[in-house]
Design an enzyme around this catalytic site. Structure first.
Site: not given
Ligand SMILES: NC(=O)c1ccc[n+]([C@@H]2O[C@H](COP(=O)([O-])OP(=O)(O)OC[C@H]3O[C@@H](n4cnc5c(N)ncnc54)[C@H](OP(=O)(O)O)[C@@H]3O)[C@@H](O)[C@H]2O)c1
Length: 345
Positions: A30-31, A33-35, A63, A68, A96, A129
């Site tokens: 999908p062009a 994404g949600l961070g 993503d 995170y 990542k 990463h």
């Protein structure tokens, strides 16, 4: 009326209408994404709730990253999503490998940990990463330097990359890719890789368009994924300097946003998709992440808008990476090979 129409929140976007990018394997990503990086201050539960909420309004691409610190909560959210009407194969999940896991014996266990946390049996994409091995405690200060920090050493990076390739062989990940690379580093990797990187994730927004790297990545059959697509207004203090500029305050972006009646962030996201990169804007506010997605499927920017934004570039890198420097007296530019050659160790 089908089940989706009953449950979809108002203004939701049909995921089938979201543009897709073809990778060299012919897989479609999908062009937008949600961070999911909460910039050290957004609570993990809030980010996980955004993943669930974003899926309900039409996002299918997330993503993630072990560093995170929220993959376990996101995993619970994804599990709830997949207990509903969204199937695993309809999602695109990236994770990542963090900088302290580059050693050959750490790569596969680290990926397996992300898979366990995310409650998945495969990842669509797994990235290295950063190309520098090091360790930093979470939230450390910008002046912090680690005795474990190392420069880019290609032979060592290839050992890490061979383990990334093994993850594909094992079926644990469908694609592998890089992040925060430069042209000279990518040239070496493309020369020596058995499995080519499918994407390079890099900072991309109207004030940091990186035209040379962007074109290099595309010319070599990789998809550029753009982080900080709206200029990361919530980024941590360590990633701020007095020279930084904000694309959402750029007069060109503001003028277009005013004409369209949208937030300047939406203009940045529309520009990114139309230019050909995959933006991964972060937001935990439903009205924000929904407007970003609506922007992507709505009326495109005009050619004149695109041309005007292309002239707004200020070569302003926001994520400089200072904490990854490996010796005293260096400048953050040394991480980015400013002379077109890999900076000496
Ligand atoms: N590979 C890497 O090294 C790397 C580095 C940095 C980031 N990333 C990835 O890229 C993602 C995005 O970067 P980022 O989070 O730093 O920056 P960003 O997406 O450019 O900016 C996020 C900020 O913009 C605001 N925002 C987003 N959409 C908005 C809208 N429509 N209206 C108003 N405000 C809006 C959000 O606030 P609200 O929450 O208030 O909406 C949030 O504070 C990260 O989450 C992470 O997944 C990767």
């Amino acid at each position: 009326m089908n089940a989706r129409e009953v449950s979809a929140p108002k203004g939701s976007v049909d995921p089938a209408s979201v543009p897709q990018r073809a990778l060299y394997t012919e897989a479609l990503m999908p062009a937008i994404g949600l961070g999911t990086f909460g910039s050290d201050h957004v609570p993990v539960r809030e980010v996980a709730a955004a993943v669930e909420g974003a899926t309900a309004v039409g996002y299918r691409h997330f993503d993630c990253a072990s560093v995170y610190g929220n993959e376990a909560e996101i995993g619970c959210a994804l599990q709830r999503v997949m207990q509903g009407q969204v199937k695993r194969q309809q999602l695109w999940i990236t994770s990542k490998l963090w900088n302290d896991k580059h050693a050959e014996n750490h790569v596969i266990p680290s990926c397996k940990k992300s898979l366990a946390d995310l409650r998945l049996n495969y990842l669509d994409l797994y990235l290295v990463h950063w190309p520098f091995p090091n360790f930093h405690p979470p939230g450390c200060d910008v002046t912090s330097r680690s005795s474990d920090a190392r420069p880019y050493i290609h032979a060592n990076f290839m050992k890490t990359w061979q383990k990334m390739e093994e993850l594909v062989d094992l079926g644990l990940v469908r694609h592998i890719g890089t992040s925060n690379m430069t042209i000279p580093k990518l040239e070496l990797l493309l020369r020596d890789a058995r499995i080519k990187p499918a994407v390079n994730e890099m900072e991309l927004h109207p004030h940091f368009q990186q035209p040379k790297l962007f074109e290099f990545v595309r010319a070599h059959g990789m998809v550029p994924v753009g982080y900080c697509p709206v200029g990361s207004p919530g980024r941590p203090e360590r990633d701020r300097t007095s020279e930084d500029t904000a694309p959402t305050q750029d007069p060109v972006v503001l003028r277009i946003a005013d004409r369209l009646g949208v937030h300047p962030a939406v203009v940045c996201v529309k520009w990114a998709v139309q230019r050909g990169q995959v933006p991964i804007p972060f937001s935990t506010k439903p009205s924000h992440y929904l407007s970003n997605l609506q922007g992507v499927v709505g009326e495109p920017l005009t050619q004149e808008d695109m041309r005007a934004i292309s002239t707004a570039d200020r070569n302003c890198r926001l994520i400089k990476g200072q904490v990854f420097l490996w010796k005293e007296g260096q400048s953050w530019e040394d991480l980015w090979d400013p002379n077109g050659e890999i900076s000496p160790p």
